[in-house]
Design an enzyme around this catalytic site. Structure first.
Site, PDB file in Angstrom:
ATOM      1  N   GLU A 111      65.746  21.353  -5.497  1.00 39.85           N
ATOM      2  CA  GLU A 111      66.556  21.723  -6.655  1.00 39.85           C
ATOM      3  C   GLU A 111      65.689  22.293  -7.777  1.00 39.85           C
ATOM      4  OE1 GLU A 111      69.139  17.663  -5.829  1.00 39.85           O
ATOM      5  OE2 GLU A 111      68.262  18.007  -7.809  1.00 39.85           O
ATOM      6  N   CYS A 144      63.532  23.272 -14.760  1.00 40.16           N
ATOM      7  CA  CYS A 144      62.832  22.159 -14.114  1.00 40.16           C
ATOM      8  C   CYS A 144      62.604  22.533 -12.660  1.00 40.16           C
ATOM      9  CB  CYS A 144      63.662  20.888 -14.200  1.00 40.16           C
ATOM     10  SG  CYS A 144      63.860  20.259 -15.873  1.00 40.16           S
ATOM     11  N   CYS A 156      59.907  12.607  -1.786  1.00 42.42           N
ATOM     12  CA  CYS A 156      58.798  12.092  -2.593  1.00 42.42           C
ATOM     13  C   CYS A 156      58.310  10.778  -2.009  1.00 42.42           C
ATOM     14  CB  CYS A 156      59.284  11.876  -4.036  1.00 42.42           C
ATOM     15  SG  CYS A 156      57.984  11.385  -5.198  1.00 42.42           S
ATOM     16  N   CYS A 193      60.208   5.601  -6.750  1.00 42.51           N
ATOM     17  CA  CYS A 193      60.600   4.966  -8.014  1.00 42.51           C
ATOM     18  C   CYS A 193      62.033   4.451  -7.887  1.00 42.51           C
ATOM     19  CB  CYS A 193      60.495   5.963  -9.166  1.00 42.51           C
ATOM     20  SG  CYS A 193      58.812   6.530  -9.477  1.00 42.51           S
ATOM     21  N   CYS A 230      65.078   6.758  -9.022  1.00 37.74           N
ATOM     22  CA  CYS A 230      65.048   8.186  -8.677  1.00 37.74           C
ATOM     23  C   CYS A 230      65.668   8.431  -7.308  1.00 37.74           C
ATOM     24  CB  CYS A 230      63.608   8.698  -8.697  1.00 37.74           C
ATOM     25  SG  CYS A 230      63.467  10.445  -8.256  1.00 37.74           S
ATOM     26  N   GLU A 282      56.358  14.645  -6.632  1.00 39.77           N
ATOM     27  CA  GLU A 282      55.255  14.307  -7.539  1.00 39.77           C
ATOM     28  C   GLU A 282      54.237  15.451  -7.510  1.00 39.77           C
ATOM     29  OE1 GLU A 282      52.432  13.533  -9.770  1.00 39.77           O
ATOM     30  OE2 GLU A 282      54.045  12.032  -9.863  1.00 39.77           O
ATOM     31  N   CYS A 288      68.000  13.749 -10.660  1.00 38.17           N
ATOM     32  CA  CYS A 288      67.157  14.549  -9.769  1.00 38.17           C
ATOM     33  C   CYS A 288      67.306  14.101  -8.325  1.00 38.17           C
ATOM     34  CB  CYS A 288      65.708  14.413 -10.216  1.00 38.17           C
ATOM     35  SG  CYS A 288      64.585  15.472  -9.314  1.00 38.17           S
TER      36      CYS A 288
END
Length: 346
Positions: A92, A105, A112, A116, A119, A158, A330
């Site tokens: 995205e 962004c 990832c 987290c 997220c 990341e 996200c």
């Protein structure tokens, strides 16, 4: 054999291509101009290259510009674009217009590794690093590209976990042969990885945003497992060795969770942790995601935190929530698309 993509190559890499094909050295700058200034989608459009050289180039290369496959538009003007990133995978890029600013962004990975708690991208797991081509394509191929004022490496993934490709993309964004933007227009956001953290600071002049979310190590570890490998206190100690007082901005991102990290006790710990750093704090309201028992704090609490921190010398802002009606968090749109593809195969 798949053709080599030209979009996302640095000038040095373009020089290697033309040398390999027996083209004159100056052709590399001509190709860079067509890619990053004129933003052409076809080698045939590179009209100051001879027909012979265009044919040579087409035999082994392609521009590699791919339009987004989907878009979701918010009532507030935010647009989330979905790009292919290999077979059946998507990333995205989110466009945020705001008066005189227009920010994009940009993603750096499919999925990832950081996992987290808050997220959605982390729930996908890690799938692949994006190439510089796939990173730059998010800028090159989105419809409002000519309105852009700022880039934030704050999409899926990341950035420091894919630093070689990210640094190549940043070089293209800031070099005279590329987009020629000031590094002050670009911010890289990171949870903080020991590997790559210092290298980014020393090899790039772009702004740095550190995902903090809690000043308490044990709690931050629960929210962000990366804390185990490189603690926020170690990061702050390292950052104190660098000068962020002039051209470059250092900020800390702080998502405010209801009943978790939203009291003045945490504000006091933030002041202790960041004392001596020339920095700012951005407070962010949490966008709820499926399967996560966290809620966003109310605006009264957000305002209290901001006012307390600012009154004690730590410049603090509240980032406006955008795009809450279009899978704002996200990774949500790409996750939905991948689930849709899975259902089609069943």
């Amino acid at each position: 054999m798949p053709k080599q993509t030209l979009l996302g190559l640095t000038l040095a890499e373009l020089q290697e291509v033309v040398k390999r094909l027996g083209m004159p050295g100056f052709a590399a700058k001509q190709i860079a101009s067509w890619l990053y200034d004129k933003k052409v989608n076809s080698i045939d459009d590179m009209t100051n290259l001879s027909l012979k050289h265009r044919d040579l180039l087409k035999d082994v290369c392609e521009v590699g510009a791919d339009a987004p496959v989907d878009a979701m538009r918010s009532v507030d003007g935010t647009v989330k674009y979905l790009y292919r990133a290999g077979e059946k995978h998507f990333v995205e890029a989110v466009y945020i217009p705001d008066e005189e600013r227009a920010t994009l962004c940009v993603s750096s990975q499919v999925g990832c590794k950081m996992n987290c708690k808050f997220c959605m991208t982390g729930k996908q797991g890690f799938i692949a690093n994006l190439t510089a081509n796939q990173i730059i394509n998010q800028i090159n191929s989105f419809p409002e590209r000519d309105k852009l004022t700022n880039i934030v490496m704050m999409g899926m993934g990341e950035p420091l976990d894919n630093l070689d490709e990210v640094l190549k993309a940043l070089e293209i964004m800031t070099s005279s042969y590329g987009y020629g933007w000031s590094p002050k227009r670009i911010t890289l956001s990171t949870v903080g990885l020991r590997k790559g953290f210092q290298r980014f600071i020393e090899e790039s002049e772009c702004h740095l945003a550190v995902s903090l979310h809690s000043p308490v190590a044990m709690q931050r570890r629960e929210l962000m497992p990366a804390e185990k490998a490189f603690s926020i206190t170690e990061m702050v100690d390292l950052l104190k060795n660098y000068d962020f007082s002039k051209q470059r901005r250092l900020s800390f991102e702080y998502i405010v969770f209801k009943g978790v990290n939203d009291s003045l006790l945490y504000a006091k710990e933030l002041l202790k942790l960041l004392r001596g750093l020339d920095c700012r704090v951005n407070l962010i309201r949490f966008h709820a995601i499926p399967g996560v028992d966290l809620e966003g704090a109310d605006m009264e609490t957000m305002n209290k935190l901001r006012d307390y921190l600012t009154s004690h010398g730590l410049f603090t802002t509240i980032r406006a929530s955008r795009g809450e009606d279009i899978f704002a968090a996200c990774g949500m749109l790409s996750t939905a698309k991948q689930e849709e593809n899975k259902q089609e195969l069943i």
